[in-house]
Design a protein around this motif. Sequence first.
Motif, PDB file in Angstrom:
ATOM      1  N   HIS A   1      51.327  34.566  38.623  1.00 16.66           N
ATOM      2  CA  HIS A   1      50.320  34.609  37.564  1.00 16.66           C
ATOM      3  C   HIS A   1      50.012  33.221  37.001  1.00 16.66           C
ATOM      4  CE1 HIS A   1      49.588  38.842  37.516  1.00 16.66           C
ATOM      5  NE2 HIS A   1      50.869  39.139  37.339  1.00 16.66           N
TER       6      HIS A   1
ATOM      7  N   ALA B   1      47.325  32.467  39.709  1.00 16.90           N
ATOM      8  CA  ALA B   1      46.189  33.388  39.720  1.00 16.90           C
ATOM      9  C   ALA B   1      46.486  34.568  38.804  1.00 16.90           C
ATOM     10  CB  ALA B   1      45.933  33.886  41.144  1.00 16.90           C
ATOM     11  N   ALA B   2      45.569  34.827  37.901  1.00 15.84           N
ATOM     12  CA  ALA B   2      45.773  35.916  36.940  1.00 15.84           C
ATOM     13  C   ALA B   2      45.723  37.281  37.619  1.00 15.84           C
ATOM     14  CB  ALA B   2      44.729  35.840  35.833  1.00 15.84           C
ATOM     15  N   THR B   3      44.908  37.395  38.667  1.00 18.48           N
ATOM     16  CA  THR B   3      44.742  38.681  39.353  1.00 18.48           C
ATOM     17  C   THR B   3      44.773  38.467  40.864  1.00 18.48           C
ATOM     18  OG1 THR B   3      42.330  38.499  39.498  1.00 18.48           O
ATOM     19  CG2 THR B   3      43.231  39.512  37.478  1.00 18.48           C
TER      20      THR B   3
ATOM     21  N   ASP C   1      41.603  36.796  41.923  1.00 19.17           N
ATOM     22  CA  ASP C   1      41.620  35.339  41.723  1.00 19.17           C
ATOM     23  C   ASP C   1      42.357  34.646  42.867  1.00 19.17           C
ATOM     24  OD1 ASP C   1      40.265  35.541  39.299  1.00 19.17           O
ATOM     25  OD2 ASP C   1      42.101  35.556  38.104  1.00 19.17           O
TER      26      ASP C   1
ATOM     27  N   ARG D   1      40.206  34.692  45.997  1.00 21.07           N
ATOM     28  CA  ARG D   1      39.138  33.683  45.927  1.00 21.07           C
ATOM     29  C   ARG D   1      39.691  32.289  46.249  1.00 21.07           C
ATOM     30  NH1 ARG D   1      37.818  36.807  41.281  1.00 21.07           N
ATOM     31  NH2 ARG D   1      35.943  38.049  41.650  1.00 21.07           N
ATOM     32  N   GLN D   2      40.902  31.995  45.789  1.00 21.27           N
ATOM     33  CA  GLN D   2      41.519  30.704  46.111  1.00 21.27           C
ATOM     34  C   GLN D   2      41.794  30.583  47.604  1.00 21.27           C
ATOM     35  OE1 GLN D   2      44.668  29.142  43.559  1.00 21.27           O
ATOM     36  NE2 GLN D   2      44.094  30.616  41.975  1.00 21.27           N
TER      37      GLN D   2
ATOM     38  N   GLN E   1      38.449  30.042  49.291  1.00 20.79           N
ATOM     39  CA  GLN E   1      37.988  28.677  49.016  1.00 20.79           C
ATOM     40  C   GLN E   1      38.703  27.687  49.930  1.00 20.79           C
ATOM     41  OE1 GLN E   1      35.653  27.030  46.843  1.00 20.79           O
ATOM     42  NE2 GLN E   1      36.304  25.396  48.215  1.00 20.79           N
TER      43      GLN E   1
ATOM     44  N   VAL F   1      35.585  42.243  45.341  1.00 18.60           N
ATOM     45  CA  VAL F   1      35.508  40.784  45.170  1.00 18.60           C
ATOM     46  C   VAL F   1      34.182  40.345  45.786  1.00 18.60           C
ATOM     47  CG1 VAL F   1      36.684  38.577  45.456  1.00 18.60           C
ATOM     48  CG2 VAL F   1      38.018  40.690  45.429  1.00 18.60           C
TER      49      VAL F   1
END
Length: 197
Positions: free
Chosen positions: A42, A45-47, A50, A53-54, A57, A113
Amino acid sequence: MEGNDQDRLIETATRIFAELGYDGASLRMIADATGCDIGSVHQVAATKADLYRQVMQRVHTAEDQAMQDAVARFTSDRQGIKLLADAFLAFYADHPQALALWQHGWMGDAADVAGVDVLYVQPRSAQIADKIRDRVPPDVDPDYLVWSVMWCVYGFLNTGTVHTSQRPSSAPRRTDIHGFQAFLHAMIDRLFAPPQP
């Protein structure tokens, strides 16, 4: 979480998302596989979205770096498209996890997402299509040409081919990269050729 630990977490998440898909993975699973607690995850990434997505990316950045030379040397003709196709094929042949991540997404995985392909795939394909729009014959849609190259690469690397010279029981071949690359070049040549009268 320190930089090396964060890199290890992203690498582990990449592997698990590639193997199981976004929907089949959990933050707890990724934390356990990384050897850290959920609180450490966490911090990065909070979720799960997230973290995903990282991961995407990072895959996009790796693809950009791998294709940097081909993009810099791109010309809006068949040679330019071949150069990009070769770089694209080389990247995904060397990065099967990246290919698996996209494959999961196209099968409906990570539906909650939204926008990952809009961020990372569509801008480049649209940019290339716009650059060759006036160079292809009028009966060839440049968007379909660009996507056809991508679809062929994804299809070949995912499923391989069964040639007529192979026995019916033979497994599809994914190893004949040079043969596939020659076909890809021939396809691009034909799509750039003027239509027959």
